[in-house]
Design an enzyme around this catalytic site. Structure first.
Site, short mmCIF file in Angstrom:
data_model
loop_
_atom_site.label_atom_id
_atom_site.label_comp_id
_atom_site.label_asym_id
_atom_site.label_seq_id
_atom_site.Cartn_x
_atom_site.Cartn_y
_atom_site.Cartn_z
N GLU A 134 1.03 8.15 -3.49
CA GLU A 134 1.87 7.70 -2.38
C GLU A 134 3.14 8.53 -2.27
O GLU A 134 3.58 8.88 -1.18
CB GLU A 134 2.19 6.21 -2.54
CG GLU A 134 1.01 5.28 -2.34
CD GLU A 134 0.39 5.41 -0.98
OE1 GLU A 134 1.13 5.31 0.02
OE2 GLU A 134 -0.84 5.61 -0.90
N HIS A 160 3.31 10.84 0.94
CA HIS A 160 4.19 10.21 1.93
C HIS A 160 5.67 10.34 1.60
O HIS A 160 6.48 10.64 2.48
CB HIS A 160 3.82 8.74 2.06
CG HIS A 160 2.40 8.50 2.46
ND1 HIS A 160 1.91 8.84 3.70
CD2 HIS A 160 1.35 7.97 1.78
CE1 HIS A 160 0.63 8.52 3.78
NE2 HIS A 160 0.25 7.99 2.63
N HIS A 198 0.86 -1.19 0.00
CA HIS A 198 0.00 0.00 0.00
C HIS A 198 0.89 1.23 0.00
O HIS A 198 0.69 2.14 -0.79
CB HIS A 198 -0.93 0.00 1.21
CG HIS A 198 -1.92 1.13 1.19
ND1 HIS A 198 -3.04 1.16 1.98
CD2 HIS A 198 -1.96 2.29 0.48
CE1 HIS A 198 -3.73 2.27 1.74
NE2 HIS A 198 -3.08 2.97 0.85
#
Length: 351
Positions: A141, A145, A79
């Protein structure tokens, strides 16, 4: 004096060379030569250290998911790799560096000069999107992040920085971590396999036995969805497993469903027992003395015709049993401390 020290550190950092990225995660190694390499993030000794030495937020989480249709049938997929605070707080929803928010990660990785052959294939295999748009998933992502991993900031590499070096290192490090921390292998080695309803406590125990720390195991309506592994990081780029902050949302016996996809060979996955059977016929294998005769045992493999049928792997001895699930035999197990006992040709109980 503080400002002179920081300036000196940055000056030294600009002269250091870009290090290669082996599997030991050295891509996250900061370039500041003054960083102590024996200090982990989220420790008292890391307080006040430059963000090029240890991740500013503190923890790094490797989030692996179990989602039907994504990746091989015997592998968890990614993920994301998420920086969190030492107390579990998340970063900004829009990331930490607006100048490095990208929507074309696929193109950037393909054009990056150090991207090796097969890298994009691995990324598509192990980091796929359930929506079908992998580039959009990767871009999200990275932007949310990846830009918050302070040790990846271009300023940490100084003059040796190459465009998209930070992007490549983020994705390559994540792939390497997933391979090193192979959750499917760990669970399978403990007799926990897809198609079973394991006790979540047994899953926690298997992970802790493998890595020395517990993980956060999350479920959606009682079905396994994600497993989070926590890490502290030092200036040498070493990822040290850390205790999960919570056990997650899974409780008691949960569903660990079979996932569609190809089963890939892996030397790290515990081999199956050699006492296997290829059909659900009632011809018994060796039956221990004192157990009912005429009842089958042994791990069943291949197809089956009686949905829900169960056969003990070793009657009265082993806690494992085969269960017919939608036409295919799947290995299952009793709760910890219980063993499988045959009742009829296609029925068992755990006691």
């Amino acid at each position: 004096m503080k400002f002179l020290t920081i300036a000196a550190s940055l000056a030294i950092a600009t002269l250091s060379a870009v290090s290669a990225l082996p599997v030991n995660m050295s891509a996250f190694k900061p370039r500041a030569l003054t960083c102590p390499t024996d200090v982990l993030s989220c420790t008292s000794a890391s307080n006040g250290l430059d963000g090029c030495c240890v991740p500013t937020m503190g923890l790094i989480l490797l989030v692996q998911q179990w989602y039907n249709g994504l990746g091989p049938a015997n592998e968890f997929t990614i993920h994301g790799l998420w920086p969190d605070t030492c107390s579990g707080g998340q970063g900004p929803a829009n990331g930490c560096d607006a100048a490095r928010v990208y929507s074309d990660i696929d193109t950037r990785l393909r054009n990056y000069p150090a991207t090796p052959a097969g890298f994009m294939d691995d990324l598509n295999t192990y980091w796929g999107s359930y929506k079908g748009d992998n580039n959009a998933f990767w871009s999200h992502e990275w932007s949310k992040h990846g830009t918050c991993v302070s040790t990846l900031a271009p300023t940490c590499a100084g003059s040796s920085y190459v465009q998209d070096q930070d992007v490549f290192n983020y994705f390559k490090t994540t792939l390497a971590l997933r391979k090193q921390y192979n959750l499917y292998s760990v669970l399978s080695g403990a007799g926990i396999n897809p198609g079973s309803t394991p006790d979540s406590d047994d899953m926690h125990a298997a992970i802790k036995a493998a890595y020395g720390v517990d993980a956060q195991i999350n479920c959606a309506s009682g079905v396994l969805s994600e497993i989070w592994l926590f890490f502290k990081v030092n200036a040498a780029g070493t990822y040290v497993p850390a205790e999960a902050l919570t056990q997650g949302s899974c409780n008691g016996n949960i569903s660990y469903p079979v996932k569609s996809g190809t089963t890939i060979p892996s030397s790290s996955i515990k081999p199956s027992s050699t006492t296997t059977r290829t059909s659900s016929t009632s011809t018994p294998t060796s039956v221990p003395t004192g157990t009912p005769t005429g009842l089958p045992e042994g791990r069943q493999t291949g197809s089956c015709s009686t949905n829900g049928a169960t056969v003990c792997v070793k009657n009265g001895v082993s806690n494992q049993y085969s269960k017919c699930n939608s036409g295919t035999w799947i290995l299952n197990q009793c709760k910890t401390g219980l063993v499988c006992h045959s009742d009829t040709v296609t029925s068992t109980h755990c006691a």
